[in-house]
Structures are given as C-alpha cells and as structure tokens.
Scaffold this motif. Structure first.
Motif, PDB file in Angstrom:
ATOM      1  N   MET A   1       0.840  -1.241  -0.090  1.00 51.15           N
ATOM      2  CA  MET A   1      -0.240  -0.171   0.038  1.00 51.15           C
ATOM      3  C   MET A   1       0.997   1.313   0.080  1.00 51.15           C
ATOM      4  SD  MET A   1      -3.104  -1.072   0.347  1.00 51.15           S
ATOM      5  CE  MET A   1      -4.120   0.348   0.816  1.00 51.15           C
ATOM      6  N   LEU A   2       0.511   2.273  -0.824  1.00 47.42           N
ATOM      7  CA  LEU A   2       1.359   3.470  -0.698  1.00 47.42           C
ATOM      8  C   LEU A   2       0.538   4.275   0.284  1.00 47.42           C
ATOM      9  CD1 LEU A   2       3.114   5.566  -2.070  1.00 47.42           C
ATOM     10  CD2 LEU A   2       1.266   6.373  -3.654  1.00 47.42           C
ATOM     11  N   VAL A   3       1.541   4.878   1.215  1.00 44.62           N
ATOM     12  CA  VAL A   3       0.924   5.598   2.445  1.00 44.62           C
ATOM     13  C   VAL A   3       1.646   6.953   2.393  1.00 44.62           C
ATOM     14  CG1 VAL A   3       0.380   3.640   3.646  1.00 44.62           C
ATOM     15  CG2 VAL A   3       2.757   4.492   3.990  1.00 44.62           C
ATOM     16  N   SER A   4       1.246   7.918   3.020  1.00 41.61           N
ATOM     17  CA  SER A   4       1.947   9.172   3.359  1.00 41.61           C
ATOM     18  C   SER A   4       2.148   9.380   4.876  1.00 41.61           C
ATOM     19  CB  SER A   4       1.357  10.218   2.609  1.00 41.61           C
ATOM     20  OG  SER A   4       1.867  11.287   3.058  1.00 41.61           O
ATOM     21  N   MET A   5       3.118   9.496   5.356  1.00 45.06           N
ATOM     22  CA  MET A   5       3.342   9.721   6.757  1.00 45.06           C
ATOM     23  C   MET A   5       4.492  10.702   7.353  1.00 45.06           C
ATOM     24  SD  MET A   5       5.104   5.949   7.841  1.00 45.06           S
ATOM     25  CE  MET A   5       5.308   6.139   9.506  1.00 45.06           C
ATOM     26  N   ARG A   6       4.308  11.210   8.224  1.00 47.35           N
ATOM     27  CA  ARG A   6       5.246  12.215   8.598  1.00 47.35           C
ATOM     28  C   ARG A   6       6.388  11.706   9.459  1.00 47.35           C
ATOM     29  NH1 ARG A   6       3.795  17.279   7.038  1.00 47.35           N
ATOM     30  NH2 ARG A   6       1.747  17.627   6.545  1.00 47.35           N
ATOM     31  N   LEU A   7       7.690  11.991   9.174  1.00 48.05           N
ATOM     32  CA  LEU A   7       8.749  11.348  10.140  1.00 48.05           C
ATOM     33  C   LEU A   7       9.720  12.410  10.559  1.00 48.05           C
ATOM     34  CD1 LEU A   7       9.656   8.392   7.754  1.00 48.05           C
ATOM     35  CD2 LEU A   7       8.411   8.279   9.884  1.00 48.05           C
ATOM     36  N   ASP A   8      10.318  12.466  11.610  1.00 51.18           N
ATOM     37  CA  ASP A   8      11.520  13.385  12.040  1.00 51.18           C
ATOM     38  C   ASP A   8      12.386  13.418  10.893  1.00 51.18           C
ATOM     39  OD1 ASP A   8       9.943  14.160  14.406  1.00 51.18           O
ATOM     40  OD2 ASP A   8      11.124  12.635  15.559  1.00 51.18           O
ATOM     41  N   GLU A   9      13.028  14.580  10.692  1.00 54.58           N
ATOM     42  CA  GLU A   9      14.004  14.768   9.588  1.00 54.58           C
ATOM     43  C   GLU A   9      14.956  14.175   9.550  1.00 54.58           C
ATOM     44  OE1 GLU A   9      16.275  18.867   7.414  1.00 54.58           O
ATOM     45  OE2 GLU A   9      14.227  19.101   8.621  1.00 54.58           O
ATOM     46  N   ASP A  10      15.550  13.983  11.038  1.00 56.77           N
ATOM     47  CA  ASP A  10      16.621  13.107  11.410  1.00 56.77           C
ATOM     48  C   ASP A  10      16.521  11.713  11.088  1.00 56.77           C
ATOM     49  OD1 ASP A  10      15.106  13.324  13.690  1.00 56.77           O
ATOM     50  OD2 ASP A  10      16.773  12.681  14.717  1.00 56.77           O
TER      51      ASP A  10
ATOM     52  N   ALA B   1      18.445   9.535   8.323  1.00 58.42           N
ATOM     53  CA  ALA B   1      19.420   8.510   8.637  1.00 58.42           C
ATOM     54  C   ALA B   1      19.131   7.076   7.865  1.00 58.42           C
ATOM     55  CB  ALA B   1      18.976   8.067  10.226  1.00 58.42           C
ATOM     56  N   TRP B   2      17.483   6.921   7.484  1.00 59.39           N
ATOM     57  CA  TRP B   2      17.089   5.740   6.612  1.00 59.39           C
ATOM     58  C   TRP B   2      17.737   5.892   5.186  1.00 59.39           C
ATOM     59  CZ3 TRP B   2      16.196   1.057   7.902  1.00 59.39           C
ATOM     60  CH2 TRP B   2      15.609   0.690   9.197  1.00 59.39           C
ATOM     61  N   ARG B   3      17.629   7.259   4.709  1.00 57.77           N
ATOM     62  CA  ARG B   3      18.105   7.467   3.463  1.00 57.77           C
ATOM     63  C   ARG B   3      19.569   7.195   3.493  1.00 57.77           C
ATOM     64  NH1 ARG B   3      14.223  12.385   1.574  1.00 57.77           N
ATOM     65  NH2 ARG B   3      12.580  11.271   1.028  1.00 57.77           N
ATOM     66  N   ALA B   4      20.391   7.588   4.484  1.00 58.30           N
ATOM     67  CA  ALA B   4      21.864   7.529   4.270  1.00 58.30           C
ATOM     68  C   ALA B   4      22.213   5.998   4.429  1.00 58.30           C
ATOM     69  CB  ALA B   4      22.199   8.099   5.388  1.00 58.30           C
TER      70      ALA B   4
ATOM     71  N   GLY C   1      17.330   0.958  -1.546  1.00 59.56           N
ATOM     72  CA  GLY C   1      16.572  -0.095  -0.702  1.00 59.56           C
ATOM     73  C   GLY C   1      16.256   0.353   0.675  1.00 59.56           C
ATOM     74  N   TRP C   2      16.382   1.590   1.125  1.00 62.43           N
ATOM     75  CA  TRP C   2      16.002   1.839   2.420  1.00 62.43           C
ATOM     76  C   TRP C   2      14.803   1.832   2.816  1.00 62.43           C
ATOM     77  CZ3 TRP C   2      12.884   5.884   3.563  1.00 62.43           C
ATOM     78  CH2 TRP C   2      12.446   6.936   2.458  1.00 62.43           C
ATOM     79  N   GLN C   3      13.765   1.742   1.817  1.00 56.38           N
ATOM     80  CA  GLN C   3      12.389   1.759   2.096  1.00 56.38           C
ATOM     81  C   GLN C   3      11.910   0.213   2.582  1.00 56.38           C
ATOM     82  OE1 GLN C   3      11.135   3.698  -1.428  1.00 56.38           O
ATOM     83  NE2 GLN C   3      10.186   5.498  -0.412  1.00 56.38           N
ATOM     84  N   THR C   4      12.633  -0.441   1.782  1.00 58.06           N
ATOM     85  CA  THR C   4      12.434  -2.105   2.106  1.00 58.06           C
ATOM     86  C   THR C   4      12.913  -2.236   3.424  1.00 58.06           C
ATOM     87  OG1 THR C   4      12.700  -2.510  -0.172  1.00 58.06           O
ATOM     88  CG2 THR C   4      13.135  -4.401   1.068  1.00 58.06           C
ATOM     89  N   ARG C   5      14.080  -1.671   3.650  1.00 61.86           N
ATOM     90  CA  ARG C   5      14.641  -2.119   5.066  1.00 61.86           C
ATOM     91  C   ARG C   5      13.705  -1.462   6.122  1.00 61.86           C
ATOM     92  NH1 ARG C   5      19.146  -1.138   2.032  1.00 61.86           N
ATOM     93  NH2 ARG C   5      19.471   1.041   2.455  1.00 61.86           N
ATOM     94  N   VAL C   6      13.313  -0.444   5.938  1.00 62.92           N
ATOM     95  CA  VAL C   6      12.198   0.279   6.992  1.00 62.92           C
ATOM     96  C   VAL C   6      11.044  -0.721   6.978  1.00 62.92           C
ATOM     97  CG1 VAL C   6      10.462   2.185   7.192  1.00 62.92           C
ATOM     98  CG2 VAL C   6      12.895   2.905   6.555  1.00 62.92           C
TER      99      VAL C   6
END
Length: 93
Positions: free
Chosen positions: A57-66, A70-73, A77-82
């Motif tokens: 499912m495509l979702v939209s959520m708000r996350l803290d910038e840091d 950190a996940w993007r860094a 494949g960071w979204q899969t790891r999340v």
C-alpha cells in the motif's frame, strides 16, 4: 532568461542545423496524432507482470527529519529496510 545576444546565437544555431530544422506553421498543420501516424508504436503499452509478493500500500506519513535522513543515508533499498524493521517490530509485540 538568455540575453538578446545569447538568444540570437541560439536561433542562429537552430537555423544552421540541417538535421534538426525548426518546425514551421505548415509542419504543425500537417502533423498527425501519434495514434494515426504510428499506430503500432502508439498503442504498444508495457504492462507490468504479476507481482511476486502481495501488493503493498502506498502511504503518506510524517517522520522526523533526522530519522528520515538516517534511513536514506543507508543507501538504495532503504524503504524496503524500513518495511522489514516495522515487520520485526510487529513480531516483537
């Protein structure tokens, strides 16, 4: 925006390119829709095959910038790891 001199040089380059002439009003009047000019190409649509795993499912959520940084860094494949981390958190509950 280009200056008048830059614009003149650009137009001169366009006019002197025999492989890519500037289109005229007559060219636009004679133009046809892609569907009628090249029906085989215009109607060829790539279709994605069946998914190997259940649909996500495509979702939209708000996350803290840091947190997001950190996940993007962690690289591609960071979204899969999340998603995997969230799944493990559910299993621990």
């Amino acid at each position: 925006m280009p200056t008048e001199d830059e614009d003149a040089r650009i137009n001169q380059g366009i006019a002197s390119d025999p492989d890519n002439p500037e289109l005229t009003e007559a060219d636009f009047r004679a133009a046809q829709p892609a569907q009628s000019a090249l029906p085989v190409l215009a109607s060829a649509r790539r279709v994605r095959g069946p998914q190997k795993a259940p649909t996500k499912m495509l979702v939209s959520m708000r996350l803290d910038e840091d947190v997001l940084a950190a996940w993007r860094a962690t690289g591609p494949g960071w979204q899969t790891r999340v998603n995997e981390e969230l799944r493990r958190a559910l299993e621990r509950r």
